[in-house]
Design a protein around this motif. Structure first.
Motif, PDB file in Angstrom:
ATOM      1  N   THR A 193       0.828  -1.205   0.000  1.00 26.11           N
ATOM      2  CA  THR A 193       0.000   0.000   0.000  1.00 26.11           C
ATOM      3  C   THR A 193       0.860   1.251   0.000  1.00 26.11           C
ATOM      4  OG1 THR A 193      -1.682  -1.205   1.259  1.00 26.11           O
ATOM      5  CG2 THR A 193      -1.868   1.187   1.208  1.00 26.11           C
ATOM      6  N   ALA A 194       1.947   1.232   0.767  1.00 29.55           N
ATOM      7  CA  ALA A 194       2.856   2.382   0.773  1.00 29.55           C
ATOM      8  C   ALA A 194       3.451   2.606  -0.614  1.00 29.55           C
ATOM      9  CB  ALA A 194       3.968   2.163   1.800  1.00 29.55           C
ATOM     10  N   CYS A 195       3.852   1.530  -1.264  1.00 27.40           N
ATOM     11  CA  CYS A 195       4.420   1.657  -2.611  1.00 27.40           C
ATOM     12  C   CYS A 195       3.374   2.185  -3.595  1.00 27.40           C
ATOM     13  CB  CYS A 195       4.959   0.309  -3.075  1.00 27.40           C
ATOM     14  SG  CYS A 195       6.406  -0.267  -2.162  1.00 27.40           S
ATOM     15  N   LEU A 196       2.149   1.662  -3.501  1.00 27.93           N
ATOM     16  CA  LEU A 196       1.096   2.128  -4.399  1.00 27.93           C
ATOM     17  C   LEU A 196       0.773   3.593  -4.126  1.00 27.93           C
ATOM     18  CD1 LEU A 196      -1.349  -0.926  -4.367  1.00 27.93           C
ATOM     19  CD2 LEU A 196       0.258  -0.268  -6.161  1.00 27.93           C
ATOM     20  N   ARG A 233      -6.330   5.860 -10.963  1.00 31.10           N
ATOM     21  CA  ARG A 233      -7.564   5.280 -10.439  1.00 31.10           C
ATOM     22  C   ARG A 233      -7.363   3.820 -10.053  1.00 31.10           C
ATOM     23  NH1 ARG A 233      -9.929   8.465 -14.747  1.00 31.10           N
ATOM     24  NH2 ARG A 233     -11.276  10.094 -13.889  1.00 31.10           N
ATOM     25  N   LEU A 234      -6.673   3.071 -10.915  1.00 30.14           N
ATOM     26  CA  LEU A 234      -6.418   1.662 -10.633  1.00 30.14           C
ATOM     27  C   LEU A 234      -5.603   1.498  -9.357  1.00 30.14           C
ATOM     28  CD1 LEU A 234      -6.570  -1.317 -11.418  1.00 30.14           C
ATOM     29  CD2 LEU A 234      -4.526  -0.978 -12.828  1.00 30.14           C
ATOM     30  N   LEU A 235      -4.578   2.329  -9.190  1.00 30.51           N
ATOM     31  CA  LEU A 235      -3.749   2.231  -7.992  1.00 30.51           C
ATOM     32  C   LEU A 235      -4.560   2.547  -6.742  1.00 30.51           C
ATOM     33  CD1 LEU A 235      -0.443   3.928  -9.227  1.00 30.51           C
ATOM     34  CD2 LEU A 235      -0.855   1.500  -8.849  1.00 30.51           C
ATOM     35  N   VAL A 236      -5.421   3.537  -6.811  1.00 32.38           N
ATOM     36  CA  VAL A 236      -6.236   3.900  -5.653  1.00 32.38           C
ATOM     37  C   VAL A 236      -7.185   2.757  -5.290  1.00 32.38           C
ATOM     38  CG1 VAL A 236      -8.070   5.434  -4.858  1.00 32.38           C
ATOM     39  CG2 VAL A 236      -6.050   6.382  -5.974  1.00 32.38           C
ATOM     40  N   VAL A 237      -7.801   2.131  -6.295  1.00 29.01           N
ATOM     41  CA  VAL A 237      -8.705   1.010  -6.026  1.00 29.01           C
ATOM     42  C   VAL A 237      -7.948  -0.118  -5.334  1.00 29.01           C
ATOM     43  CG1 VAL A 237     -10.082  -0.802  -7.113  1.00 29.01           C
ATOM     44  CG2 VAL A 237     -10.345   1.557  -7.854  1.00 29.01           C
ATOM     45  N   VAL A 238      -6.753  -0.424  -5.810  1.00 25.72           N
ATOM     46  CA  VAL A 238      -5.962  -1.502  -5.197  1.00 25.72           C
ATOM     47  C   VAL A 238      -5.566  -1.115  -3.774  1.00 25.72           C
ATOM     48  CG1 VAL A 238      -3.839  -2.835  -5.353  1.00 25.72           C
ATOM     49  CG2 VAL A 238      -5.135  -2.333  -7.419  1.00 25.72           C
ATOM     50  N   GLU A 239      -5.179   0.156  -3.556  1.00 25.42           N
ATOM     51  CA  GLU A 239      -4.853   0.607  -2.201  1.00 25.42           C
ATOM     52  C   GLU A 239      -6.028   0.386  -1.253  1.00 25.42           C
ATOM     53  OE1 GLU A 239      -2.775   4.364  -1.285  1.00 25.42           O
ATOM     54  OE2 GLU A 239      -2.747   4.632  -3.455  1.00 25.42           O
ATOM     55  N   VAL A 240      -7.202   0.820  -1.659  1.00 22.79           N
ATOM     56  CA  VAL A 240      -8.384   0.680  -0.821  1.00 22.79           C
ATOM     57  C   VAL A 240      -8.680  -0.795  -0.571  1.00 22.79           C
ATOM     58  CG1 VAL A 240     -10.857   1.115  -0.666  1.00 22.79           C
ATOM     59  CG2 VAL A 240      -9.340   2.880  -1.559  1.00 22.79           C
ATOM     60  N   VAL A 294      -6.815   8.451  -2.177  1.00 17.51           N
ATOM     61  CA  VAL A 294      -8.074   9.002  -2.696  1.00 17.51           C
ATOM     62  C   VAL A 294      -7.988  10.522  -2.761  1.00 17.51           C
ATOM     63  CG1 VAL A 294     -10.538   9.277  -2.232  1.00 17.51           C
ATOM     64  CG2 VAL A 294      -9.444   7.056  -1.888  1.00 17.51           C
ATOM     65  N   TYR A 295      -7.469  11.131  -1.703  1.00 21.87           N
ATOM     66  CA  TYR A 295      -7.342  12.590  -1.687  1.00 21.87           C
ATOM     67  C   TYR A 295      -6.417  13.078  -2.809  1.00 21.87           C
ATOM     68  CZ  TYR A 295      -5.456  17.124  -0.395  1.00 21.87           C
ATOM     69  OH  TYR A 295      -5.035  18.424  -0.431  1.00 21.87           O
ATOM     70  N   GLN A 350     -17.254  10.595  -7.307  1.00 23.24           N
ATOM     71  CA  GLN A 350     -16.148   9.923  -7.995  1.00 23.24           C
ATOM     72  C   GLN A 350     -15.216   9.245  -6.984  1.00 23.24           C
ATOM     73  OE1 GLN A 350     -14.486  13.173 -10.230  1.00 23.24           O
ATOM     74  NE2 GLN A 350     -15.646  12.637 -12.078  1.00 23.24           N
ATOM     75  N   GLY A 351     -14.903   9.933  -5.890  1.00 18.69           N
ATOM     76  CA  GLY A 351     -14.033   9.338  -4.877  1.00 18.69           C
ATOM     77  C   GLY A 351     -14.665   8.143  -4.199  1.00 18.69           C
ATOM     78  N   LEU A 352     -15.948   8.262  -3.850  1.00 19.31           N
ATOM     79  CA  LEU A 352     -16.614   7.153  -3.185  1.00 19.31           C
ATOM     80  C   LEU A 352     -16.809   5.969  -4.126  1.00 19.31           C
ATOM     81  CD1 LEU A 352     -19.280   8.986  -0.983  1.00 19.31           C
ATOM     82  CD2 LEU A 352     -17.108   7.954  -0.279  1.00 19.31           C
ATOM     83  N   ALA A 353     -16.966   6.234  -5.412  1.00 17.44           N
ATOM     84  CA  ALA A 353     -17.081   5.128  -6.373  1.00 17.44           C
ATOM     85  C   ALA A 353     -15.792   4.312  -6.400  1.00 17.44           C
ATOM     86  CB  ALA A 353     -17.417   5.666  -7.756  1.00 17.44           C
ATOM     87  N   LEU A 354     -14.654   5.015  -6.420  1.00 17.56           N
ATOM     88  CA  LEU A 354     -13.371   4.300  -6.385  1.00 17.56           C
ATOM     89  C   LEU A 354     -13.220   3.539  -5.067  1.00 17.56           C
ATOM     90  CD1 LEU A 354     -10.987   7.020  -7.865  1.00 17.56           C
ATOM     91  CD2 LEU A 354     -11.825   4.971  -9.010  1.00 17.56           C
ATOM     92  N   ALA A 355     -13.569   4.188  -3.952  1.00 13.19           N
ATOM     93  CA  ALA A 355     -13.448   3.526  -2.650  1.00 13.19           C
ATOM     94  C   ALA A 355     -14.366   2.306  -2.572  1.00 13.19           C
ATOM     95  CB  ALA A 355     -13.773   4.504  -1.530  1.00 13.19           C
TER      96      ALA A 355
END
Length: 900
Positions: A374-377, A506-513, A793-794, A828-833
């Protein structure tokens, strides 16, 4: 004397005015000024004079008129004036790149702080936990051929006993399985009181062990010969081997210790060896005595021996377990009364030593791995977003003649600076976190104190984070170096590069979450599991009860009536002390099992020996149930009048009554017990029965928390005395109870030490120490991982809002409400989360097998845990959306519609 450097910003402004370029954005002026300064420093590094260097930088500016920026680079690096020369590739050029990199990071302090902190935290936490796991879990034991060592245990599925000590007679049969074992050693734990004139008596952890233990492990004493090599399996030689710790603390590291007498309450021994430092096998032992009795002359029904075996070369623990199972089946048929349903098995010694900590460490390894990823992403997401924003900077540099290689090199240096700074932060945090882990983790974790920062693991963790920083810093730079300058310099233009960057982001954020959700689900499961474990009913009120263990010596208390008299007098003395409400003693506290032996019902037809029911047998004194505030369901408690001259009586628990006398009144019924001698420390002073049931107590959980309640028969200690008992007392406060216990001991036998003085609450909580620790660590990792995901996300939304300022301004100009734009960004943020949460729940279920080993009365698919984790993560994502949403709602239409 060096002349001051030129004012590059002023030079850019004058040139823009002269060429009709108009007002330039401040960030464009900064980029141009920084690039001119680089050209100036490179020329100086190449040996040019200051006027020549200034002329070279000025010429580069003049060759790129800002009013008509071309769509591609105007010249190749070779078109640079000959007297200036190519950019220096020596130390001066690298120094210039490093200076510029630090200048860029200073201009973006938020990015720099988050990136460096994230890299440092990820690498530091990963290295610290990896070091603990490598030392405790992966490093071989310090014994000869440790992979051949196994622990031997017995189990009984019919009685829900997954791991029990061995019967001594059974062990001797297991040891003779020569196709599996080359040798095996066994021991039991008598506990010994050391006495020394002028010093307080001390109770030490001791074992009586067969003489082959040290040879089997391949470990020799540091001082002295130790037990005779190739000596008899058991011997009455009064010799002792002591630990390095006991040698230093008790005997001042006396080099002449060999041959000295060791005075114990049970007898005198001659010290024949001192073991090496850190050797305390098994389980923190300080004193090794010779096993002085023949194991074959005992009962197969008594399970109190522990054992370790050495496998024959080429034999696995699985094969040894199969052979032991075959032998167990044969013994069960031949000795049905004692061996039916009992199964012996071999377990690799390291796995056995770790116990619960083995699956717990694997769960921890998975959590810290997810944290590192997660840190790397997160850093990758930040770098991608920053690369998209820096498209203008790349275009400006290209317009001024910077080659693609020059641009990529500069970004590479910046990524290396971020990685190097993160490395330093990671190293410091790794040292701090490792010290914290060693302090916080229980001392019972094997080999934990030996953990140090492993350079291999540190290098691996830093290679991962450094590689991430470089990869996600340089790849966007290569792509952006191809961007058309005239398009990139237009504020608000959305290039293909930006679109690709946003998709990756977007892909990285989804994987982080998703990763954060998986760790949060595991944490929520453990929180509920530990909560159930701590609040599991034990059948007693432990608050305010103090406990202490006491061991009477066989030399001073040879007759059982004398043992009975001592404990009766001790408890009476304690009860008379001011502030004491109740006092008693027991051979097994709650969560500790008693001796499991068969019994019969008086008046019922006799049954075969192998079909007799089994119950735990525990000896208690009068006052114990009152101290524990157990609940009397029927009948009465024991009294001091239940003596050897009176009728044999017992109290049974509710489970015993329900199973043995369903639908009947158990009080007054009689049982025939085979409990005459229980191990070497207890003896029934009466005949084997029948015993009349005088009371029924509500179930007190006399087994580990993950096992069901069993039938229990409580004997009066006045009819069934033991030398080793646990004293319990309840009083007005802890100090009063301790003083009362010590006063009672001083009045009767000052040479006896009270050991393991703790509250009953502490003893019960200790059973949940490992799960509670794992829970706290996982919760910490979950919060860190969730925070990193929220930052991701931010960062993505902030980048999107910045890029879409022109679009948002047009919407506002056409009548869109600011609140609607804020809701759009938030959605948009909540959709990714939400997408990440769904993916994370799937990952958590795939890891359910690993979690199941550390959970208590909870399933990995627990809906409450998943809902709590999902809700917490979505709430964090919603908070992360607030600032970008407010920024989107506050875009000034006139400012956003400006096009350069």
């Amino acid at each position: 004397m060096n002349s001051p450097q030129p004012d590059w910003k002023a030079l850019v402004l004058r040139h823009a005015k002269a060429t009709g370029a108009g007002d330039l954005p401040l960030h464009t002026i900064d980029e141009l000024a920084a690039h001119l300064e680089d050209l100036y420093l490179e020329a100086l590094g190449a040996g040019r004079t200051e006027p020549e260097a200034y002329a070279a930088a000025n010429r580069a500016l003049e060759e790129s008129p800002l009013a008509t920026v071309p769509r591609s680079r105007t010249r190749a690096p070779e078109s640079r004036p000959a007297h200036v020369g190519p950019p220096s590739r020596g130390l001066m050029g690298l120094a210039g790149d490093v200076r510029f990199a630090f200048r860029q990071l200073r201009r973006a302090p938020a990015f720099a702080a988050v990136a460096i902190a994230t890299l440092g935290l990820g690498a530091g936490a990963a290295t610290a936990i990896f070091s603990v796991i490598d030392t405790v879990l992966l490093r071989p034991l310090p014994f000869r051929d440790p992979q051949q060592l196994v622990a031997l245990w017995e189990s009984n599925a019919m009685k829900a006993l997954p791991k029990e000590r061995l019967s001594p007679v059974n062990f001797m049969d297991y040891r003779d399985v020569h196709s599996a074992f080359s040798d095996a050693a066994a021991w039991w734990r008598p506990e010994v009181n050391l006495i020394q004139p002028g010093s307080e008596p001390v109770r030490v952890s001791a074992i009586e062990v067969s003489g082959n233990l040290f040879d089997l492990l391949g470990v020799s004493p540091e001082l002295g010969p130790g037990f005779p090599r190739n000596g008899p399996f058991h011997s009455r030689d009064a010799v002792a081997v002591i630990s390095d710790r006991l040698w230093r603390q008790r005997y001042g590291a006396d080099p002449e210790i060999i041959g000295r007498r060791l005075d114990a309450k049970d007898g005198n021994y001659t010290i024949v060896g001192v073991m090496p430092a850190r050797f305390n096998f098994p389980a923190d032992v300080d004193l090794w005595l010779r096993l002085n009795w023949d194991l074959t002359q005992h009962s197969r029904g008594a399970h109190f021996m522990e054992a370790v075996g050495r496998l024959e070369p080429g034999v696995t623990a699985e094969r040894a377990s199969r052979e032991l199972a075959s032998l167990s089946s044969r013994l069960g048929a031949e000795h049905a009364a004692t061996n039916r349903d009992w199964l012996a098995r071999a377990m690799p010694l390291l796995d056995d030593m770790l116990g619960y900590y083995r699956p717990a460490l694997f769960v921890l390894l998975g959590a810290v791995g997810l944290l590192l990823v997660t840190a790397c992403l997160n850093v990758a997401s930040l770098l991608l977003a920053r690369a998209t924003v820096r498209a203008r900077e790349m275009a400006v540099r290209a317009a001024l003649g910077a080659s693609r290689l020059r641009l990529v090199r500069q970004v590479l240096v910046e990524s290396l600076v971020v990685a190097a700074t993160g490395t330093i932060a990671g190293g410091l945090s790794a040292l701090g976190l490792l010290k914290l882990a060693i302090t916080a983790l229980p001392a019972s974790v094997p080999r934990l104190a030996q953990a140090t920062i492993d350079l291999r693991l540190f290098t691996f963790a830093l290679a991962v984070v450094g590689g991430t920083a470089i990869l996600f810093g340089i790849v966007p730079a290569v792509v952006l170096s191809r961007t058309q300058a005239s398009e990139a310099l237009k504020d608000g233009t959305r290039t293909a590069t930006g679109a690709r960057g946003r998709r990756w982001n977007r892909l990285l954020v989804v994987v982080e979450v998703a990763l954060a959700c998986a760790v949060l689900v595991a944490s929520a499961l453990l929180v509920r599991s530990v909560s159930r474990m701590i609040h599991a009913p034990t059948g007693v009120s432990s608050a305010g009860v103090l406990t202490a263990t006491l061991q009477l010596s066989s030399a001073g208390y040879q007759t059982w009536p004398k043992v009975d008299e001592f404990y009766a007098s001790l408890l009476e003395t304690i009860r008379r002390q001011p502030g004491i409400d109740a006092a008693g003693a027991t051979t097994a506290l709650p969560l500790d099992p008693g001796w499991r032996l068969p019994f019969e019902i008086d008046g019922r037809p006799a049954v075969r020996q192998d079909e007799r029911p089994i119950a735990q047998h525990i000896a208690i004194t009068s006052g114990y149930f009152e101290t524990a505030r157990a609940r009397l369901m029927a009948g009465r408690w024991f009294t001091d009048r239940d003596l050897t001259a009176t009728e044999p009586v017992v109290v049974v628990n509710q489970t015993f009554a329900n199973r043995t006398f369903p639908g009947e009144d158990a009080v007054g019924r009689r049982i025939v017990s085979t409990a005459r001698n229980i191990g070497p420390l207890g003896q029934n002073l009466l005949e084997a029965g029948p015993f009349r049931i005088v009371g029924i107590v509500a179930d007190i959980h006399q087994a580990p928390l993950d096992q069901q309640d069993e039938p229990v028969i409580y004997h009066s200690a006045r009819q069934f005395p033991f030398r080793a008992m646990t004293i319990t007392a309840r009083g007005s406060d802890e100090g009063t109870v301790i003083a009362a216990m010590r006063a009672g001991i001083r009045a009767l036998d000052p040479s006896l030490p009270l050991s393991n003085l703790r509250t009953m609450d502490a003893r019960l909580l200790e059973r949940a120490a490992a799960p509670r620790l794992l829970m706290f660590v996982l919760v910490a990792f979950a919060l860190l991982t969730g925070t990193l995901a929220a930052i991701g996300v931010y960062g993505l939304l902030a980048c999107l809002v910045n890029e879409r300022r022109r679009e948002l301004a047009i919407r506002l100009a056409l009548g869109a409400q600011p609140g609607a734009l804020a809701r759009l960004v938030t959605a948009q943020g909540l959709a990714l989360a939400s997408a990440g949460v769904v993916l994370g729940l799937i990952v958590a279920q795939l890891a359910g097998g690993l979690l199941r080993a550390v959970l208590f009365q909870i399933r990995p698919s627990d809906l409450t845990s998943m809902a709590a984790a999902s809700g917490l993560l979505l709430a964090a994502a919603a908070i992360a959306c607030l600032a970008p949403a407010r920024r989107a709602a506050r875009v000034a239409p006139i400012e956003g519609l400006k096009v350069e």
